[in-house]
Design an enzyme around this catalytic site. Structure first.
Site, short mmCIF file in Angstrom:
data_model
loop_
_atom_site.label_atom_id
_atom_site.label_comp_id
_atom_site.label_asym_id
_atom_site.label_seq_id
_atom_site.Cartn_x
_atom_site.Cartn_y
_atom_site.Cartn_z
N TRP A 1 4.79 73.19 93.62
CA TRP A 1 4.29 72.09 93.17
C TRP A 1 4.30 71.00 93.74
CZ3 TRP A 1 3.55 74.09 88.39
CH2 TRP A 1 2.85 73.43 87.33
N ARG B 1 7.89 82.12 87.50
CA ARG B 1 6.83 81.11 88.42
C ARG B 1 7.50 80.15 87.23
NH1 ARG B 1 5.17 85.49 89.89
NH2 ARG B 1 2.86 86.09 89.52
N THR B 2 7.08 78.95 89.20
CA THR B 2 7.75 77.52 88.90
C THR B 2 6.67 76.37 87.04
OG1 THR B 2 7.98 77.52 90.73
CG2 THR B 2 7.03 75.29 89.82
N GLN B 3 6.96 77.11 86.17
CA GLN B 3 6.26 76.47 85.63
C GLN B 3 5.72 74.86 85.65
OE1 GLN B 3 4.72 78.65 82.75
NE2 GLN B 3 4.75 80.50 83.78
#
Length: 244
Positions: free
Chosen positions: A128, A21-23
């Site tokens: 994002w 996941r794009t944290q």
């Protein structure tokens, strides 16, 4: 029975990564500002790409044409913006293959982006970015925004990032629907100059794009004239309270 236990053991020992996941965004772009003017849409963005707090890249193009009638600008994670452009290129290609004399307009692309961003948000794997989408089709001007969680709206002037706090007051004060091209460019440059002074992620290298019925034009990168001799810049912490 033995084979299933061996499979389970092998899966536990596997070094293959799980779902990622794009944290947190890594290389990000700052504000984008756009407005409607008399003949179409104007959009401006700097070309900085920040790696954390380091202004690492200074030639990142964050304004792109989409099909025949639209223009997109993005702040946020650069790699996610590249992924969004791949989605859009695929949509434009599929649309062209119909060869029916019609083409995707800005309203359709904006609607598509709202679904993409909201879908990824629901998977807890967001793209994002905050996106600005402007365009002109059949004489109708369109300008809208989509956030990373799918929140979207249309407006006469929009801005992302710090621009939403520092450029919008200028736009609310000085924008009117009969702006000429020269007046629109001057207003965008005023906004970008304020952002350059106040946003540490901004770089003095800009592009301004316009879209009209005739098509998209994106300027070559250029710098704005600045003045750093203001007294407020000489001692910015004067009068500040605190232990620092």
């Amino acid at each position: 029975m033995g084979s299933s236990s061996e499979t389970k053991q092998n899966s536990l020992l596997s070094s293959e990564p799980g779902i990622q996941r794009t944290q947190y965004p890594y290389v990000t772009g700052s504000s984008v500002v756009a407005l409607k003017y008399k003949d179409g849409i104007l959009m401006a963005a700097d070309m900085g790409g920040s790696y954390g707090s380091t202004l690492r890249y200074k030639s990142v193009e964050r304004i792109k044409p989409v099909g025949k009638h639209s223009l997109i600008g993005a702040s946020g994670e650069i790699s996610d913006f590249q992924e969004i452009m791949r989605y859009l290129d695929e949509q434009v290609l599929n649309d062209n293959m119909w060869d029916d004399g019609n083409s995707l307009g800005p309203k359709e692309i904006h609607s598509y982006l709202t679904r993409v961003m909201y879908n990824r948000r629901n998977k807890f794997d967001p793209l994002w970015n905050t996106l600005l989408l402007g365009g002109v089709k059949k004489g109708q001007k369109f300008l809208g925004m989509v956030t990373m969680i799918g929140v979207n709206f249309e407006e006469n002037h929009v801005a992302t990032g710090f621009g939403n706090h520092m450029a919008q007051p200028i736009l609310r004060s000085e924008w009117h629907e009969n702006l000429t091209f020269e007046e629109g460019v001057a207003l965008l440059e005023k906004c970008m100059r304020v952002l350059l002074y106040r946003d540490r992620s901004a770089v003095n290298k800009f592009q301004i794009a316009k879209i009209t019925e005739e098509g998209v034009t994106i300027s070559q990168p250029y710098a704005l004239k600045t003045f750093w001799g203001f007294k407020a810049f000489e001692n910015p912490t004067a009068g500040a309270e605190g232990s620092w």
